[in-house]
Scaffold this motif. Structure first.
Motif, PDB file in Angstrom:
ATOM      1  N   TYR A  63       0.678  -1.004   0.057  1.00 22.28           N
ATOM      2  CA  TYR A  63      -0.013   0.032  -0.107  1.00 22.28           C
ATOM      3  C   TYR A  63       0.881   1.310   0.066  1.00 22.28           C
ATOM      4  O   TYR A  63       0.309   2.317  -0.588  1.00 22.28           O
ATOM      5  CB  TYR A  63      -1.246  -0.011   1.181  1.00 22.28           C
ATOM      6  N   THR A  64       1.907   1.245   0.513  1.00 20.86           N
ATOM      7  CA  THR A  64       2.703   2.430   0.728  1.00 20.86           C
ATOM      8  C   THR A  64       4.154   2.366  -0.047  1.00 20.86           C
ATOM      9  O   THR A  64       4.651   3.279  -0.349  1.00 20.86           O
ATOM     10  CB  THR A  64       3.196   2.645   2.331  1.00 20.86           C
ATOM     11  N   GLY A  65       4.311   1.064  -0.580  1.00 21.58           N
ATOM     12  CA  GLY A  65       5.346   1.010  -1.743  1.00 21.58           C
ATOM     13  C   GLY A  65       6.871   1.012  -1.037  1.00 21.58           C
ATOM     14  O   GLY A  65       7.553   1.511  -1.412  1.00 21.58           O
TER      15      GLY A  65
ATOM     16  N   GLU B  22       5.358   9.828  -5.313  1.00 22.62           N
ATOM     17  CA  GLU B  22       5.276  10.265  -4.120  1.00 22.62           C
ATOM     18  C   GLU B  22       5.588  11.804  -4.281  1.00 22.62           C
ATOM     19  O   GLU B  22       5.182  12.520  -3.242  1.00 22.62           O
ATOM     20  CB  GLU B  22       6.665   9.659  -3.227  1.00 22.62           C
ATOM     21  N   ARG B  23       6.027  11.987  -5.322  1.00 20.32           N
ATOM     22  CA  ARG B  23       6.356  13.586  -5.576  1.00 20.32           C
ATOM     23  C   ARG B  23       5.157  14.288  -6.017  1.00 20.32           C
ATOM     24  O   ARG B  23       5.143  15.573  -5.621  1.00 20.32           O
ATOM     25  CB  ARG B  23       7.245  13.854  -6.635  1.00 20.32           C
TER      26      ARG B  23
ATOM     27  N   GLY C  91      -0.199  -6.159  -1.958  1.00 20.07           N
ATOM     28  CA  GLY C  91      -1.190  -5.156  -2.099  1.00 20.07           C
ATOM     29  C   GLY C  91      -2.677  -5.855  -1.833  1.00 20.07           C
ATOM     30  O   GLY C  91      -3.411  -5.155  -2.625  1.00 20.07           O
ATOM     31  N   THR C  92      -2.812  -7.080  -1.501  1.00 20.69           N
ATOM     32  CA  THR C  92      -4.025  -7.652  -1.573  1.00 20.69           C
ATOM     33  C   THR C  92      -4.659  -7.872   0.036  1.00 20.69           C
ATOM     34  O   THR C  92      -5.633  -8.335   0.130  1.00 20.69           O
ATOM     35  CB  THR C  92      -3.923  -8.832  -2.103  1.00 20.69           C
TER      36      THR C  92
ATOM     37  N   LEU D 212      -2.209   6.753   0.785  1.00 15.26           N
ATOM     38  CA  LEU D 212      -1.073   5.732   0.784  1.00 15.26           C
ATOM     39  C   LEU D 212      -0.720   5.260  -0.695  1.00 15.26           C
ATOM     40  O   LEU D 212       0.410   5.093  -0.982  1.00 15.26           O
ATOM     41  CB  LEU D 212      -1.257   4.746   1.716  1.00 15.26           C
ATOM     42  N   LEU D 213      -1.777   4.793  -1.280  1.00 13.27           N
ATOM     43  CA  LEU D 213      -1.544   4.039  -2.623  1.00 13.27           C
ATOM     44  C   LEU D 213      -0.945   5.173  -3.717  1.00 13.27           C
ATOM     45  O   LEU D 213      -0.259   4.750  -4.370  1.00 13.27           O
ATOM     46  CB  LEU D 213      -2.920   3.668  -3.112  1.00 13.27           C
ATOM     47  N   ALA D 214      -1.530   6.434  -3.468  1.00  8.92           N
ATOM     48  CA  ALA D 214      -1.130   7.457  -4.252  1.00  8.92           C
ATOM     49  C   ALA D 214       0.476   7.644  -3.908  1.00  8.92           C
ATOM     50  O   ALA D 214       1.282   8.126  -5.066  1.00  8.92           O
ATOM     51  CB  ALA D 214      -1.935   9.009  -3.938  1.00  8.92           C
TER      52      ALA D 214
END
Lengths: 345, 390
Positions: free
Chosen positions: A78-80, A221-222, A283-284, A214-216
């Motif tokens: 979710y946050t990478g 991130e920028r 991510g599931t 968070l997904l965004a």
């Protein structure tokens, strides 16, 4: 991955929520977790009928490690953020719980202590780890876990390299009934419920605007600051949430096995959690649960067949990454999504 | 996957139901030992020792007419894995007895699992004193010498060589290293030695010369060290380069100089002494037969672990034959105070703490090989019974 809805959802009171792609995926995960629970209940019933001990307790251990995988998935899926040191919080929860239980055999005291310690340590370590990105984040989390493992390994009052044994069997007072932590079926069902609650909390939080941002973050991130969000606070919140989930799962370990050892904080534990998530599907959330059971059962079965089990597991892992890049959930979940969408129309 | 587990579970459960113990059924001994990872060489010796003894016992008619069957599981030197495998052996395979754990953490954790399952285990490798002292368990036995025995044997020998010796201590700076030094210091001081100083170097030190000033100033007659692996290589070769080995008796823990690093240390290892529970050079007919049989079966010399594991099968055999049963309580009773013969000499299981009493040997490097230079009787090396649980 960033949906227009992310922006719209913020601030509005969410009147009638439109089910978007992400919402649908989350619903599909719920269905898969429901199937998981049904399968687990059948397993428990068969276990009770057959008067089994080993498989129910192995299943319980699988669920506990699934909790750890869940925390890795919050960060990775979710946050990478790839955390190579999630065992730090798992081991922290396990040690805190063991120390508390040896003093006062109270389930709720142990869980409360694990929660508080995870919040504090997670916050402090999060401040350090979130200063960096990408591979450096992975290295810092790895380093933090190594430091903690070494510290425990050399602390005599924590049993040093021998670990702590003699954690008593505890009664878990749930109000209506009391489950003993050494009852194979009882503790299995309790752990199942506990992990499902952890899943539900994560799923709820990640389905709120918080989760969408968070997904965004994972996607780009920028761009997130330009939408008016503080990335630092978001990343820190996700990190602390993951720390708490890992710590609470870890707190159950000494109740099941009666001991803790520094190996719980070692890289193998963190690495296995990452493998679990990748096999299950990044991510599931539901993938962490399935992956946890699959990996634990595979390790137990293959480990008894050959001493080269690490090679077999490694090959299976590589095959998963190559042929099922989205893990098992990547194959199964789209089918459920199609069914859900079909049902709506 | 859940379904697979279900099938497995039901399969195992049905076989368990249809198998009441026949007199001719084999006696099952579970072996949870590292078969992969860093400790594989130790697990290998454990396996060879047990297999050799089991095949001898089986060829001679087994235990009370029942054959011995060994079931191996890989513990990966990780207590979490060891406990899971031990439960599998107890609950699914229904083993009568369990052994093989190597690191002390695994032995303690598996011992507790055995206690809760009402079974017995024995370790043939772990040497942490805690297993038979403050963390002793009525269900755990140790047939090998603990760290205290090695230390006592060595201290007794050192004092015989140099009465009232001035001893300098150099250990690696971590928990195990410090506790090993503390144990030896206490033992040797009680025998009349004077400590000349101590220093702890970080693990994996590249340069030990920074400590040589202190060492030299203290003018010790004996140096005790518990560093291991490549640290020993650097410590001893650097000491040789600085001419510090002259007129200095260097002794150490049993893991300080081993077959793995002795070649790299070369001439600097000459004269190094340590206390051990076994050496292939023990000059008895029993040991000669054992070494020959071990070599024939495995194309390799037995070491301490192989010899102790070999002796374990005979320990269990003697106990079961004395108890005339494999029942936990009866076998435990039979094991207490039991005397049995091993390649290392006669061992006695002390009833008070489940620690085997055995003759100890002091070995010294001579010409690149360990030679026995002294021995200490079991009673002299054993130390007090500090187990308070039973």
């Amino acid at each position: 991955m960033v949906d227009i809805n992310v922006v719209e959802a913020k601030g509005t009171a969410r009147p009638k929520r439109v089910i978007d792609r992400l919402g649908l995926a989350m619903r599909a995960s719920h269905v898969l977790v429901a199937l998981f629970v049904v399968a687990a209940l059948i397993f428990a019933a068969v276990g009770v009928i057959q008067d089994d001990r080993f498989f129910l307790r192995l299943g319980t251990e699988a669920l506990i490690f699934a909790g750890l995988a869940l925390s890795v998935d919050i960060l990775l899926g979710y946050t990478g953020l790839l955390s190579l040191g999630q065992a730090l919080y798992f081991g922290l929860g396990a040690y805190v719980s063991a120390v508390v239980l040896k003093e006062v055999p109270s389930f709720w005291a142990a869980m409360a202590a694990a929660l508080v310690v995870a919040l504090v340590i997670g916050f402090l370590a999060g401040l350090i780890a979130n200063r960096v990105r990408g591979v450096y984040f992975a290295l810092v989390t790895f380093g933090l876990a190594q430091v903690a493992a070494r510290a425990v390994y050399n602390t005599r009052s924590l049993g040093a390299s021998d670990g702590l044994i003699g954690v008593p069997v505890v009664p878990i007072d749930l109000g209506v009934i009391t489950v003993m932590s050494n009852s194979p079926a009882g503790f299995f069902l309790f752990t199942l419920g506990f992990i499902v609650v952890l899943y539900a909390v994560c799923a709820y939080l990640l389905d709120t605007p918080f989760g969408r941002v968070l997904l965004a973050l994972r996607a780009n991130e920028r761009r997130v600051p330009s939408l008016g969000y503080s990335t630092r606070n978001l990343r820190l919140s996700a990190y602390v949430l993951a720390a708490v989930i890992a710590s609470l799962s870890g707190a159950l370990y000494p109740m099941l096995r009666g001991f803790v050892s520094p190996e719980l904080l070692f890289f193998t534990t963190s690495g296995n959690a990452v493998i679990t998530v990748v096999i299950g599907g990044v991510g599931t959330l539901a993938g962490a649960l399935y992956g946890g059971v699959i990996l634990t059962v595979l390790k137990s079965v293959i480990g008894s067949l050959t001493e080269h089990h690490l090679i077999v597991i490694g090959l299976l892992f590589m095959a998963t990454v190559i042929f099922l890049p989205k893990g098992i959930m990547g194959v199964v979940r789209p089918l459920i999504e199609r069914m859900l969408r079909g049902g709506k129309r | 996957m859940i379904r697979t587990t279900l099938i497995l579970a039901s399969l195992c459960a049905t076989t368990a139901l249809t198998a009441p113990a026949f007199a001719a059924d084999p006696i099952k001994i579970g072996v949870v030992t590292p078969l992969s990872g860093t400790y594989t060489p130790i697990g290998q010796q454990v396996r060879w020792g047990l297999e050799l003894a089991a095949s001898e016992v089986n060829a001679a008619g087994g235990i009370m007419g029942r054959q011995v069957q060994l079931i191996f599981e890989d513990e990966e030197a990780n207590p979490s894995v060891a406990v899971q495998k031990a439960e599998k052996l107890f609950d699914v395979q229904k083993v009568d007895f369990l052994t093989g754990t190597v690191n002390s953490g695994s032995t303690l954790a598996v011992g507790q699992t055995a206690e809760r399952a009402g079974k017995l285990i024995a370790t043939t490798v772990s040497f942490a004193d805690s297993i038979t002292t403050d963390k002793c368990s009525p269900n755990v036995f140790r047939v090998n010498a603990r760290a205290g025995q090695q230390s006592t044997a060595l201290a007794a020998w050192v004092i015989k060589q140099k009465p009232k010796a001035k001893v300098y201590f150099l250990g690696p700076d971590y928990e195990m290293g410090r506790s090993t030094v503390a144990t030896f210091k206490k033992t040797v001081e009680a025998l009349g030695a004077t400590p000349a100083g101590e220093v702890f170097a970080p693990l994996d030190s590249k340069d030990f010369t920074q400590y040589f000033g202190q060492l030299r100033q203290a003018r010790p007659e004996v140096l005790y060290t518990s560093v291991a692996g490549n640290d020993t290589v650097r410590l001893l070769t650097q000491m040789q380069d600085f001419g510090l080995l002259k007129d200095l008796l260097v002794v150490g823990a049993s893991g300080t100089v081993t077959s793995q690093n002795i070649a790299a240390i070369g001439a600097a290892a000459e004269g190094f002494g340590t206390g051990v529970g076994y050496s292939t050079q023990i000059d008895t007919p029993e040991n000669k037969t054992f070494v020959a049989a071990f070599k024939a079966a495995n194309k390799s010399d037995p070491d301490l672990y192989g010899a102790d594991s070999y002796g374990l099968i005979y320990f269990y055999k003697a106990a079961v034959e004395k108890a005339k049963s494999t029942d936990t309580d009866k076998v435990r009773e039979a094991m207490r105070g039991l005397e049995w013969a091993t390649p290392q000499g006669k061992k006695t299981m002390r009833a008070g703490d489940h620690q085997a009493i055995q003759p100890m040997y002091v070995v010294r490097v001579s010409g690149g090989q360990f030679k026995i230079v002294g021995n200490v009787s079991g009673e002299e090396a054993i130390g007090p019974d500090d187990c308070k649980r039973f």
